[in-house]
Design a protein around this motif. Sequence first.
Motif, short mmCIF file in Angstrom:
data_model
loop_
_atom_site.label_atom_id
_atom_site.label_comp_id
_atom_site.label_asym_id
_atom_site.label_seq_id
_atom_site.Cartn_x
_atom_site.Cartn_y
_atom_site.Cartn_z
N PRO A 88 0.93 -1.24 -0.07
CA PRO A 88 0.16 -0.02 0.05
C PRO A 88 0.84 1.32 -0.11
O PRO A 88 2.05 1.13 0.36
N PRO A 89 0.49 2.36 -0.53
CA PRO A 89 -0.81 2.70 -1.18
C PRO A 89 -1.18 2.27 -2.43
O PRO A 89 -2.24 2.30 -2.96
N VAL A 90 -0.22 1.54 -3.30
CA VAL A 90 -0.33 1.40 -4.55
C VAL A 90 -1.25 0.10 -4.71
O VAL A 90 -2.09 0.27 -5.36
N ASN A 91 -1.09 -1.13 -4.01
CA ASN A 91 -1.65 -2.24 -3.88
C ASN A 91 -2.96 -2.18 -2.88
O ASN A 91 -2.49 -1.69 -1.87
N THR A 92 -4.04 -2.83 -3.46
CA THR A 92 -5.15 -2.65 -2.68
C THR A 92 -5.69 -4.30 -2.64
O THR A 92 -5.03 -5.13 -3.38
N ALA A 93 -6.73 -4.47 -2.00
CA ALA A 93 -7.38 -5.77 -2.05
C ALA A 93 -8.27 -5.99 -3.44
O ALA A 93 -8.55 -7.17 -3.77
N THR A 94 -8.30 -5.04 -4.43
CA THR A 94 -8.67 -5.27 -5.81
C THR A 94 -7.51 -5.51 -6.68
O THR A 94 -6.33 -5.31 -6.34
N ASN A 95 -7.79 -5.17 -8.04
CA ASN A 95 -6.75 -5.55 -8.99
C ASN A 95 -6.27 -4.22 -9.15
O ASN A 95 -6.71 -3.12 -9.48
N ASP A 96 -4.84 -4.06 -9.16
CA ASP A 96 -4.04 -3.05 -9.62
C ASP A 96 -2.85 -3.34 -10.65
O ASP A 96 -2.19 -4.36 -10.14
N PHE A 97 -2.98 -2.66 -11.38
CA PHE A 97 -2.16 -3.30 -12.86
C PHE A 97 -1.64 -2.07 -13.66
O PHE A 97 -2.05 -1.14 -13.72
N GLY A 98 -0.94 -2.63 -14.76
CA GLY A 98 -0.52 -1.57 -15.58
C GLY A 98 0.38 -0.63 -15.30
O GLY A 98 0.19 0.62 -15.66
N PRO A 99 1.52 -0.69 -14.54
CA PRO A 99 2.71 0.39 -14.10
C PRO A 99 3.27 0.91 -15.22
O PRO A 99 3.75 0.25 -16.30
N ASN A 100 3.26 2.27 -15.13
CA ASN A 100 4.06 3.08 -16.12
C ASN A 100 4.77 4.38 -15.32
O ASN A 100 3.92 4.84 -14.42
N LEU A 101 6.00 4.47 -15.35
CA LEU A 101 6.67 5.47 -14.62
C LEU A 101 6.68 6.70 -15.60
O LEU A 101 6.94 6.58 -16.71
N SER A 102 6.87 7.83 -15.05
CA SER A 102 7.05 9.16 -15.66
C SER A 102 8.45 9.24 -16.01
O SER A 102 9.38 8.39 -15.45
N ILE A 103 8.91 10.10 -16.93
CA ILE A 103 10.34 10.14 -17.37
C ILE A 103 11.53 10.38 -16.32
O ILE A 103 12.24 9.74 -16.08
N ASP A 104 10.93 11.16 -15.59
CA ASP A 104 11.65 11.53 -14.10
C ASP A 104 11.91 10.47 -13.03
O ASP A 104 12.39 10.80 -12.03
N GLY A 105 10.48 9.67 -13.17
CA GLY A 105 10.68 8.41 -12.10
C GLY A 105 9.97 8.99 -10.87
O GLY A 105 9.86 8.14 -9.87
N HIS A 106 9.44 10.13 -10.75
CA HIS A 106 8.69 10.65 -9.52
C HIS A 106 7.12 10.06 -9.57
O HIS A 106 6.67 10.15 -8.29
N LEU A 107 6.68 9.76 -10.81
CA LEU A 107 5.17 9.54 -10.56
C LEU A 107 4.86 8.14 -11.27
O LEU A 107 5.60 7.62 -12.41
N LEU A 108 4.16 7.28 -10.74
CA LEU A 108 3.70 5.91 -11.15
C LEU A 108 2.06 5.84 -11.68
O LEU A 108 1.40 6.50 -10.74
N PHE A 109 2.05 5.66 -12.88
CA PHE A 109 0.54 5.73 -13.37
C PHE A 109 0.15 4.38 -13.40
O PHE A 109 1.01 3.46 -13.81
N PHE A 110 -1.02 4.05 -12.99
CA PHE A 110 -1.40 2.62 -13.23
C PHE A 110 -2.91 2.70 -12.94
O PHE A 110 -3.86 3.54 -12.83
N ALA A 111 -3.66 1.18 -13.43
CA ALA A 111 -4.85 1.30 -13.34
C ALA A 111 -5.27 0.35 -12.03
O ALA A 111 -4.33 -0.41 -11.75
N SER A 112 -6.56 0.69 -11.56
CA SER A 112 -6.81 0.03 -10.37
C SER A 112 -8.41 -0.15 -10.32
O SER A 112 -9.08 0.97 -10.89
#
Length: 137
Positions: A88-112
């Motif tokens: 947590p806080p990225v992973n939860t009891a539901t589906n969390d998937f499709g990770p992609n980082l911003s170019i500078d590595g500060h942001l993680l975009f994902f689907a949940s």
Amino acid sequence: MYKIFAGVLLTVASITIASDFRNSEWSEPVNLGSINSPFNEQNIFLTKDQLTIYFTSDRPGGFGGLDIYVSHRASVYSAWQTPMNLGPPVNTATNDFGPNLSIDGHLLFFASARPGGFGGADIYVSHRDDPNDHFAW
């Protein structure tokens, strides 16, 4: 100047633009070994330096459904280390998937599919101050 491409050392003179590969064939796929499990692995994101990989898995020991994992290696010629669940806080009891980082590595975009969204899976973003701390989201 040298570049690494698919684990092969190339000189700048041998590097061509993407359009030159238009009619080329894919190499034979190579199993990444230690990051795989008997469970479902998917949605891979490789960092620009090729030393960190983020992916989704439903392996046991997660938080539920699909979770996002990270694995490192010391060099492009080294084996991948044992994957670690981002927790947590990225992973939860539901589906969390499709990770992609911003170019500078500060942001993680994902689907949940976490509660509070618009229904089904929604797109989320998480921030970290240190782009080298993979567990400080």
